[in-house]
Design a protein around this motif. Sequence first.
Motif, PDB file in Angstrom:
ATOM      1  N   THR A 197      30.158  46.701  43.698  1.00 47.91           N
ATOM      2  CA  THR A 197      29.880  47.593  42.575  1.00 47.91           C
ATOM      3  C   THR A 197      29.862  46.756  41.306  1.00 47.91           C
ATOM      4  OG1 THR A 197      31.020  49.387  43.689  1.00 47.91           O
ATOM      5  CG2 THR A 197      30.680  49.617  41.319  1.00 47.91           C
ATOM      6  N   ASP A 198      28.871  46.987  40.499  1.00 46.63           N
ATOM      7  CA  ASP A 198      28.722  46.180  39.286  1.00 46.63           C
ATOM      8  C   ASP A 198      29.545  46.773  38.155  1.00 46.63           C
ATOM      9  OD1 ASP A 198      27.996  44.538  37.236  1.00 46.63           O
ATOM     10  OD2 ASP A 198      25.853  44.846  37.463  1.00 46.63           O
ATOM     11  N   TYR A 214      22.737  39.191  34.569  1.00 44.58           N
ATOM     12  CA  TYR A 214      22.363  38.017  33.779  1.00 44.58           C
ATOM     13  C   TYR A 214      22.707  36.733  34.530  1.00 44.58           C
ATOM     14  CZ  TYR A 214      22.012  34.734  29.917  1.00 44.58           C
ATOM     15  OH  TYR A 214      21.682  33.661  29.126  1.00 44.58           O
ATOM     16  N   PHE A 215      23.927  36.674  35.087  1.00 42.51           N
ATOM     17  CA  PHE A 215      24.319  35.481  35.852  1.00 42.51           C
ATOM     18  C   PHE A 215      23.387  35.282  37.047  1.00 42.51           C
ATOM     19  CE2 PHE A 215      29.123  35.574  34.616  1.00 42.51           C
ATOM     20  CZ  PHE A 215      28.812  35.065  33.366  1.00 42.51           C
ATOM     21  N   ALA A 216      23.042  36.364  37.740  1.00 42.03           N
ATOM     22  CA  ALA A 216      22.152  36.258  38.895  1.00 42.03           C
ATOM     23  C   ALA A 216      20.767  35.776  38.479  1.00 42.03           C
ATOM     24  CB  ALA A 216      22.052  37.600  39.621  1.00 42.03           C
ATOM     25  N   ALA A 217      20.265  36.285  37.365  1.00 44.50           N
ATOM     26  CA  ALA A 217      18.947  35.866  36.890  1.00 44.50           C
ATOM     27  C   ALA A 217      18.931  34.372  36.563  1.00 44.50           C
ATOM     28  CB  ALA A 217      18.538  36.678  35.666  1.00 44.50           C
ATOM     29  N   ALA A 268      17.281  36.210  46.419  1.00 46.61           N
ATOM     30  CA  ALA A 268      18.004  37.189  45.605  1.00 46.61           C
ATOM     31  C   ALA A 268      19.465  37.287  46.041  1.00 46.61           C
ATOM     32  CB  ALA A 268      17.327  38.554  45.709  1.00 46.61           C
ATOM     33  N   ALA A 269      19.705  37.311  47.337  1.00 46.45           N
ATOM     34  CA  ALA A 269      21.078  37.391  47.842  1.00 46.45           C
ATOM     35  C   ALA A 269      21.885  36.174  47.397  1.00 46.45           C
ATOM     36  CB  ALA A 269      21.081  37.511  49.363  1.00 46.45           C
ATOM     37  N   TYR A 270      21.271  35.005  47.449  1.00 46.47           N
ATOM     38  CA  TYR A 270      21.923  33.775  47.014  1.00 46.47           C
ATOM     39  C   TYR A 270      22.283  33.855  45.522  1.00 46.47           C
ATOM     40  CZ  TYR A 270      22.503  28.794  45.919  1.00 46.47           C
ATOM     41  OH  TYR A 270      22.986  27.592  45.474  1.00 46.47           O
ATOM     42  N   ALA A 271      21.361  34.348  44.726  1.00 48.26           N
ATOM     43  CA  ALA A 271      21.597  34.449  43.283  1.00 48.26           C
ATOM     44  C   ALA A 271      22.757  35.392  42.979  1.00 48.26           C
ATOM     45  CB  ALA A 271      20.330  34.921  42.572  1.00 48.26           C
ATOM     46  N   PHE A 272      22.817  36.531  43.666  1.00 51.50           N
ATOM     47  CA  PHE A 272      23.915  37.465  43.428  1.00 51.50           C
ATOM     48  C   PHE A 272      25.229  36.949  43.990  1.00 51.50           C
ATOM     49  CE2 PHE A 272      20.673  40.527  42.183  1.00 51.50           C
ATOM     50  CZ  PHE A 272      21.286  41.069  41.066  1.00 51.50           C
ATOM     51  N   ASP A 273      25.188  36.181  45.079  1.00 51.21           N
ATOM     52  CA  ASP A 273      26.415  35.543  45.578  1.00 51.21           C
ATOM     53  C   ASP A 273      26.973  34.584  44.529  1.00 51.21           C
ATOM     54  OD1 ASP A 273      26.316  36.910  47.976  1.00 51.21           O
ATOM     55  OD2 ASP A 273      25.512  35.219  49.129  1.00 51.21           O
ATOM     56  N   LEU A 274      26.096  33.813  43.906  1.00 48.61           N
ATOM     57  CA  LEU A 274      26.536  32.907  42.843  1.00 48.61           C
ATOM     58  C   LEU A 274      27.080  33.682  41.651  1.00 48.61           C
ATOM     59  CD1 LEU A 274      23.797  30.117  42.793  1.00 48.61           C
ATOM     60  CD2 LEU A 274      26.196  29.866  43.412  1.00 48.61           C
ATOM     61  N   ASP A 293      28.446  36.664  41.649  1.00 47.34           N
ATOM     62  CA  ASP A 293      29.748  37.223  42.024  1.00 47.34           C
ATOM     63  C   ASP A 293      30.835  36.160  41.982  1.00 47.34           C
ATOM     64  OD1 ASP A 293      28.534  39.683  42.354  1.00 47.34           O
ATOM     65  OD2 ASP A 293      28.409  39.516  44.546  1.00 47.34           O
ATOM     66  N   ALA A 294      30.510  34.950  42.444  1.00 46.54           N
ATOM     67  CA  ALA A 294      31.481  33.849  42.401  1.00 46.54           C
ATOM     68  C   ALA A 294      31.812  33.477  40.963  1.00 46.54           C
ATOM     69  CB  ALA A 294      30.932  32.639  43.158  1.00 46.54           C
ATOM     70  N   MET A 295      30.824  33.495  40.092  1.00 50.49           N
ATOM     71  CA  MET A 295      31.068  33.181  38.685  1.00 50.49           C
ATOM     72  C   MET A 295      31.974  34.225  38.040  1.00 50.49           C
ATOM     73  SD  MET A 295      27.257  31.881  37.620  1.00 50.49           S
ATOM     74  CE  MET A 295      27.614  31.566  35.911  1.00 50.49           C
ATOM     75  N   ILE A 296      31.754  35.490  38.342  1.00 49.24           N
ATOM     76  CA  ILE A 296      32.578  36.558  37.779  1.00 49.24           C
ATOM     77  C   ILE A 296      34.002  36.468  38.319  1.00 49.24           C
ATOM     78  CG2 ILE A 296      32.922  39.067  37.773  1.00 49.24           C
ATOM     79  CD1 ILE A 296      29.825  39.267  37.556  1.00 49.24           C
ATOM     80  N   ALA A 297      34.156  36.180  39.616  1.00 49.42           N
ATOM     81  CA  ALA A 297      35.488  36.041  40.198  1.00 49.42           C
ATOM     82  C   ALA A 297      36.246  34.882  39.555  1.00 49.42           C
ATOM     83  CB  ALA A 297      35.384  35.842  41.710  1.00 49.42           C
ATOM     84  N   GLU A 298      35.566  33.763  39.355  1.00 46.62           N
ATOM     85  CA  GLU A 298      36.198  32.609  38.718  1.00 46.62           C
ATOM     86  C   GLU A 298      36.551  32.918  37.267  1.00 46.62           C
ATOM     87  OE1 GLU A 298      37.954  28.981  38.283  1.00 46.62           O
ATOM     88  OE2 GLU A 298      37.291  29.928  40.144  1.00 46.62           O
ATOM     89  N   GLN A 299      35.676  33.619  36.595  1.00 47.17           N
ATOM     90  CA  GLN A 299      35.934  34.008  35.201  1.00 47.17           C
ATOM     91  C   GLN A 299      37.191  34.871  35.112  1.00 47.17           C
ATOM     92  OE1 GLN A 299      33.187  36.917  33.488  1.00 47.17           O
ATOM     93  NE2 GLN A 299      32.908  35.518  31.746  1.00 47.17           N
TER      94      GLN A 299
END
Length: 72
Positions: A2-3, A26-29, A52-58, A60-66
Amino acid sequence: MTDNSPPAFPASGTERTLWGLSQRDYFAAMALQGSLAAETENTAFSSHAKAAAYAFDLADAMIAEQKKRQES
């Protein structure tokens, strides 16, 4: 996922603070743009869905790290 990420470009002092891209979008784009720009014949995605799946995985990882960094 969920975003629930905040707006990518919040505008203070206005009622329209929740429109536009989310931070996750934005991060996915940006991740997709970088991945496609660096793509070679050997690293090309086999489908748009995989890219697209790869971009959203990245993203999600960026948001988790943040979040981890904000909590410490």
